[in-house]
Design a protein around this motif. Sequence first.
Motif, PDB file in Angstrom:
ATOM      1  N   LEU A   5    -105.425  45.485   1.074  1.00  0.00           N
ATOM      2  CA  LEU A   5    -104.846  45.428   2.411  1.00  0.00           C
ATOM      3  C   LEU A   5    -105.037  44.026   2.969  1.00  0.00           C
ATOM      4  N   VAL A   6    -104.032  43.536   3.694  1.00  0.00           N
ATOM      5  CA  VAL A   6    -104.085  42.194   4.268  1.00  0.00           C
ATOM      6  C   VAL A   6    -103.575  42.223   5.704  1.00  0.00           C
ATOM      7  N   ASP A   7    -103.882  41.149   6.447  1.00  0.00           N
ATOM      8  CA  ASP A   7    -103.303  40.987   7.778  1.00  0.00           C
ATOM      9  C   ASP A   7    -102.023  40.166   7.654  1.00  0.00           C
ATOM     10  N   GLU A   8    -101.406  39.826   8.778  1.00  0.00           N
ATOM     11  CA  GLU A   8    -100.125  39.119   8.776  1.00  0.00           C
ATOM     12  C   GLU A   8    -100.209  37.720   8.169  1.00  0.00           C
ATOM     13  N   GLN A  27     -98.856  50.615   4.882  1.00  0.00           N
ATOM     14  CA  GLN A  27     -99.962  49.722   5.221  1.00  0.00           C
ATOM     15  C   GLN A  27     -99.669  48.364   4.593  1.00  0.00           C
ATOM     16  N   LEU A  28     -99.804  47.298   5.373  1.00  0.00           N
ATOM     17  CA  LEU A  28     -99.531  45.954   4.859  1.00  0.00           C
ATOM     18  C   LEU A  28    -100.523  45.623   3.749  1.00  0.00           C
ATOM     19  N   HIS A  29     -99.979  45.297   2.582  1.00  0.00           N
ATOM     20  CA  HIS A  29    -100.832  45.000   1.429  1.00  0.00           C
ATOM     21  C   HIS A  29    -100.221  43.884   0.589  1.00  0.00           C
ATOM     22  N   ARG A  30    -101.066  43.312  -0.272  1.00  0.00           N
ATOM     23  CA  ARG A  30    -100.672  42.179  -1.110  1.00  0.00           C
ATOM     24  C   ARG A  30     -99.835  42.663  -2.285  1.00  0.00           C
ATOM     25  N   ALA A  31     -98.770  41.917  -2.565  1.00  0.00           N
ATOM     26  CA  ALA A  31     -97.896  42.191  -3.713  1.00  0.00           C
ATOM     27  C   ALA A  31     -97.436  40.849  -4.273  1.00  0.00           C
ATOM     28  N   PHE A  32     -96.731  40.902  -5.384  1.00  0.00           N
ATOM     29  CA  PHE A  32     -96.131  39.686  -5.943  1.00  0.00           C
ATOM     30  C   PHE A  32     -94.782  40.030  -6.541  1.00  0.00           C
ATOM     31  N   SER A  33     -93.917  39.028  -6.551  1.00  0.00           N
ATOM     32  CA  SER A  33     -92.600  39.136  -7.185  1.00  0.00           C
ATOM     33  C   SER A  33     -92.430  37.927  -8.088  1.00  0.00           C
TER      34      SER A  33
END
Length: 170
Positions: A5-8, A27-33
Amino acid sequence: MLVELVDEQGRAHGSLSVAAAHTAPGQLHRAFSVLLFDAVGRVLLQRRAAVKTRFPMLWTNTCCGHPEPGQAVVEAAAKRLQEELGVSAELSEVGAFTYQATDPGTGRVEFEYDHVVIGRLDDEVLHPNPDEVADTAWVRPDTLAQDVASEPGRYTPWLSGVLAVIAARG
């Protein structure tokens, strides 16, 4: 599997299961593309497998996923590239953006701080994992941008953000 989970601003503040993070309202969370380019500048797209729980059968960037809490984004992206397409490439992060989208078919929510990772792939044979990837295609970036703008329903909702980060690099 847990997501971070991360903030803005992308600062970590906890973890949650993938399923819980993607349950409405999300819930805002870290991802990658990841977006791979070939020697002539085309980008490699994949069509997500029908069994995917979010946005199945839509075209998207080369691969995507979530780093484990505390895991380096580029390390996680390299691992996922191998899992989804059976290839490796030297990768580097070039930017990040936040997006939120609900899959109309499943009700699952994407609310992600998405790190854009790029690399180059030359003359490697793809070995797509059928549980992840239904199809692949090499496409010119200008053609892709036009298609995403004119037919957004064919593409994942985060692909336009990935392309915007790439375009901002010049």
